[in-house]
Design a protein around this motif. Structure first.
Motif, short mmCIF file in Angstrom:
data_model
loop_
_atom_site.label_atom_id
_atom_site.label_comp_id
_atom_site.label_asym_id
_atom_site.label_seq_id
_atom_site.Cartn_x
_atom_site.Cartn_y
_atom_site.Cartn_z
N SER A 382 0.85 -1.19 0.00
CA SER A 382 0.00 0.00 0.00
C SER A 382 0.89 1.24 0.00
O SER A 382 1.83 1.33 0.78
CB SER A 382 -0.89 0.01 1.24
N ILE A 383 0.58 2.20 -0.85
CA ILE A 383 1.40 3.40 -0.94
C ILE A 383 1.22 4.26 0.30
O ILE A 383 0.29 4.06 1.10
CB ILE A 383 1.06 4.21 -2.21
N ASP A 384 2.09 5.24 0.46
CA ASP A 384 2.09 6.08 1.65
C ASP A 384 1.52 7.47 1.39
O ASP A 384 0.94 8.08 2.29
CB ASP A 384 3.53 6.22 2.17
N PHE A 385 1.73 7.99 0.16
CA PHE A 385 1.21 9.29 -0.23
C PHE A 385 0.47 9.14 -1.56
O PHE A 385 0.93 8.43 -2.45
CB PHE A 385 2.34 10.31 -0.48
N VAL A 386 -0.64 9.84 -1.69
CA VAL A 386 -1.30 9.94 -2.98
C VAL A 386 -1.39 11.42 -3.34
O VAL A 386 -1.78 12.25 -2.52
CB VAL A 386 -2.69 9.27 -2.97
N TYR A 387 -0.97 11.75 -4.56
CA TYR A 387 -0.95 13.14 -5.02
C TYR A 387 -2.21 13.42 -5.82
O TYR A 387 -2.47 12.78 -6.84
CB TYR A 387 0.30 13.37 -5.86
N PHE A 388 -3.01 14.40 -5.36
CA PHE A 388 -4.25 14.76 -6.03
C PHE A 388 -4.14 16.08 -6.79
O PHE A 388 -5.10 16.48 -7.45
CB PHE A 388 -5.40 14.86 -5.02
N ALA A 389 -3.00 16.76 -6.69
CA ALA A 389 -2.81 18.06 -7.36
C ALA A 389 -3.88 19.04 -6.89
O ALA A 389 -3.90 19.41 -5.73
CB ALA A 389 -2.79 17.89 -8.87
N ASP A 390 -4.80 19.42 -7.80
CA ASP A 390 -5.85 20.38 -7.45
C ASP A 390 -7.23 19.72 -7.45
O ASP A 390 -8.25 20.42 -7.39
CB ASP A 390 -5.84 21.54 -8.45
#
Length: 666
Positions: A382-390
């Motif tokens: 499982s990843i640790d960070f998810v990037y959603f931008a805007d």
């Protein structure tokens, strides 16, 4: 300094770890296809057929050549196989294939001497050519050690004389797992022991005025492999040598794992400018190995001028405490007991372009959504960070998953729990509001070189996201780490690499190329102890592949263990069972045993030595018979094949290392 006309070092390896410069080696004749010097990186592989099956070996060799192999290696474990190489070569030449053949020799000097009269190159393993491997601890006086070398010299010299007479090249191929008891007792299980094992034989060759040599330092552990090759180059240079290098990771495995592990080891050395021929060892048909090797080699076909495009100023001095010959993790500050310090490297994935109305999108990044319990179950990957931008998701996040937003969007969030900002450097310097927990700042080596970091004040919430657009991007990023060390900056650093591929490339080719490039670029840094996280991005690649590649790289570099590791050999004519089928069978019942290393070896030549890094071993020792190991210790001999896997599982269970496979809720 060696005395023949090709002895001068044409190009000295400057040990540059920050700019690309190929180490120019001596040219070695291997049939009609020369190796080393200014020749391109050569591609090779090894047959898996029974060497006594002449037509089967010929047919497989032809498939390998048509897949891109420039040399083909064939095992010759005894005199009869060595003699049959003549029939194989005759049939290949009759069919119009002039590919140079390489005889693979273990234990049998007389077979090597026969083969050297037939093929264009012989490979000998200094650990077992005229030495022994019984895992005995031996003690030698200097006189006794010298006497052992004289004994080996007398056994080895006849082969050298045959090679000189017939113009046959030789590879001195050290394997980490098959160092002799003599070397192990004197130097230990170390890269130095690997190097000295080869150097003893090289010195014997030079004493006999034989220089048609290729050298290898293989290991199933990419970290050990990289250190050994670097140390070999330094040692050769100190003695006036520049023999070409054969690169390979032994027992890399199959599928995605095998490709990533191979790229970490081979790619790291290619980035350093080392390597004249490569063999990718996969537990698959040998013709599938060549395209992987070609993809790795092709990346460097135009790198000779890459330094002209390298815009970062200057050559970094190696920081105090850093050695290219041993692993030491960079000391970074630990922030909020989550990133940096002794924490495992974190994984970031970009979901800003995904469907943020569908919570099941998180299944792509390692979270299994349960409609019944209305919560998330974390997997080992499982990843640790998810990037959603805007973009703003319309569903809640699992409690352990941290979200990243562009600064302006983050600033507008009403609830900021587990949400953190991502800034550009100038944006961070001018920010009105900062997070109290974690602030991630995109930065490049060029920013550091331009003095932009001089404006940064110490901040125990700061994390760098290191980017690059350089042709030799790995070196650019490595130089950034060196400069941080020079300045005493301990800020955690996430390695970010972004890839783009041609639209006309087939989807499978894009995925394979992405995995190989990412494993090279990020793996090379992680192998040297750099990086507190990894962020891979490629618009043509699906999220699941990005996640599995990220964790595969961390596993291959031993930075973060998230699954079972299989050390499986690629098969050859000595193999006593179907390795591909057996590997998949063992994987199907043990793949949930996170952190265990299981060696799967086709014959006693490759096991137990080359799986010495494994916790458990499954080794073919006769038709229908398997011997099971705990580490280097034999636990059960000659177990019937149909019972062997159950017996292996029982050994794991007895040791307290067995857990039942997790049954996911639907």
């Amino acid at each position: 300094m060696v005395s023949d006309t090709n002895s001068a070092l044409k190009g000295k390896y400057c040990n540059s770890l920050t700019q690309y410069s190929r180490f120019v080696t001596r040219e070695v004749a291997v049939g009609d296809i020369p190796l080393g010097g200014n020749n391109p990186i050569r591609i090779q592989s090894m047959t898996t057929t029974d060497t006594m099956d002449t037509l089967g070996t010929v047919e497989q060799t032809i498939r390998m050549v048509e897949a891109g192999c420039e040399y083909v290696r064939i095992t010759a474990p005894s005199m009869k196989e060595a003699q049959n190489l003549a029939e194989i070569k005759k049939e290949l030449r009759f069919r119009g294939y002039n590919v140079p053949l390489v005889a693979d020799i273990h234990f049998t000097p007389n077979a090597a001497e026969v083969a050297a009269r037939i093929v264009e190159k012989v490979r000998i393993n200094p650990g077992n050519y005229a030495d022994k491997k019984r895992f005995d601890q031996l003690e030698y006086t200097p006189q006794e050690y010298s006497a052992e070398l004289e004994r080996i010299y007398s056994k080895f010299a006849p082969l050298v004389k045959v090679c000189k007479e017939y113009g046959t090249a030789m590879r001195i191929g050290t394997n980490h797992g098959s160092l002799s008891d003599r070397i192990m007792s004197y130097y230990g299980d170390t890269p130095r022991g690997m190097v000295e094992s080869a150097m003893e034989f090289i010195r014997m060759c030079e004493d006999l005025s034989f220089y048609n040599l290729v050298i290898s330092m293989k290991s199933s552990n990419p970290q050990v492999m990289v250190q050994a090759y670097r140390l070999l180059v330094e040692t050769m240079q100190n003695e006036g040598m520049n023999y070409p290098l054969h690169l390979g990771v032994t027992e890399a495995g199959d599928g995605e794992d095998g490709r990533i592990k191979s790229a970490v080891g081979i790619g790291t050395l290619l980035e350093d400018g080392l390597g004249d021929t490569i063999r990718v060892s996969l537990t698959e048909e040998p013709e599938f190995e060549a395209p992987v090797a070609i993809a790795l080699a092709n990346r460097y076909s135009s790198r000779g001028t890459a330094s002209a495009h390298f815009t970062a100023a200057g050559e970094a001095t190696l920081p105090a405490g850093f050695s290219p010959y041993e692993y030491q993790k960079r000391e970074s500050a630990e922030l909020n007991t989550f990133i940096g310090g002794h924490q495992v490297p974190r994984v970031i994935v970009d979901l800003s372009k995904a469907n943020l109305k569908d919570p099941f999108i998180l299944s792509d990044v390692g979270y299994n959504y349960s409609a019944v319990l209305d919560k998330y179950n974390m997997g080992e990957q499982s990843i640790d960070f998810v990037y959603f931008a805007d973009q703003l998701p319309s569903f809640s996040m699992p409690g352990n998953l941290k979200q990243l937003y562009n600064y302006e969007t983050w600033k507008s969030l009403s609830k900021k729990y587990n949400s953190h900002p991502l800034y550009g450097l100038q944006e961070y310097l001018q920010a009105e509001v900062r997070d109290t927990a974690l602030n991630l700042v995109c930065i490049s080596h060029a920013d550091l070189a331009a003095g932009a970091l001089d404006s940064l004040e110490p901040d125990n919430s700061l994390v760098f996201v290191l980017e690059t657009t350089e042709v030799h991007g790995m070196a650019d990023q490595r130089q950034f780490f060196f400069k941080l060390a020079e300045r005493g900056i301990r800020t955690p650093v996430i390695i970010k690499r972004t890839y783009g591929f041609e639209a006309e490339q087939a989807a499978s080719d894009v995925i394979s190329t992405f995995q190989l490039y990412a494993a090279t670029d990020a793996g090379a840094l992680l192998v040297d102890g750099f990086g507190d996280g990894i962020w891979l991005d490629a618009r043509q690649i699906d999220t699941k592949t990005i996640v599995s590649t990220s964790f595969g790289i961390l596993q291959a570099t031993r930075s973060r263990i998230s699954k079972t590791e299989y050390i499986s050999c690629p098969s050859c004519g000595r193999t006593l069972f179907d390795l591909q089928e057996t590997t998949q069978m063992i994987r199907s019942r043990t793949s949930h045993l996170k952190g265990l290393k299981i060696g799967i070896m086709g014959c006693i030549v490759n096991g137990p030595g080359e799986m010495a890094d494994a916790d458990y071993g499954y080794v073919g020792t006769g038709p229908g018979k398997i011997t099971l190991y705990r580490g280097k210790e034999v636990v059960k001999k000659n177990v019937n094949t149909e019972k062997a896997l159950d017996e292996l599982i029982e050994i794991i269970r007895e040791d307290g290392n067995w857990v039942e496979a997790h049954q996911e809720q639907l």
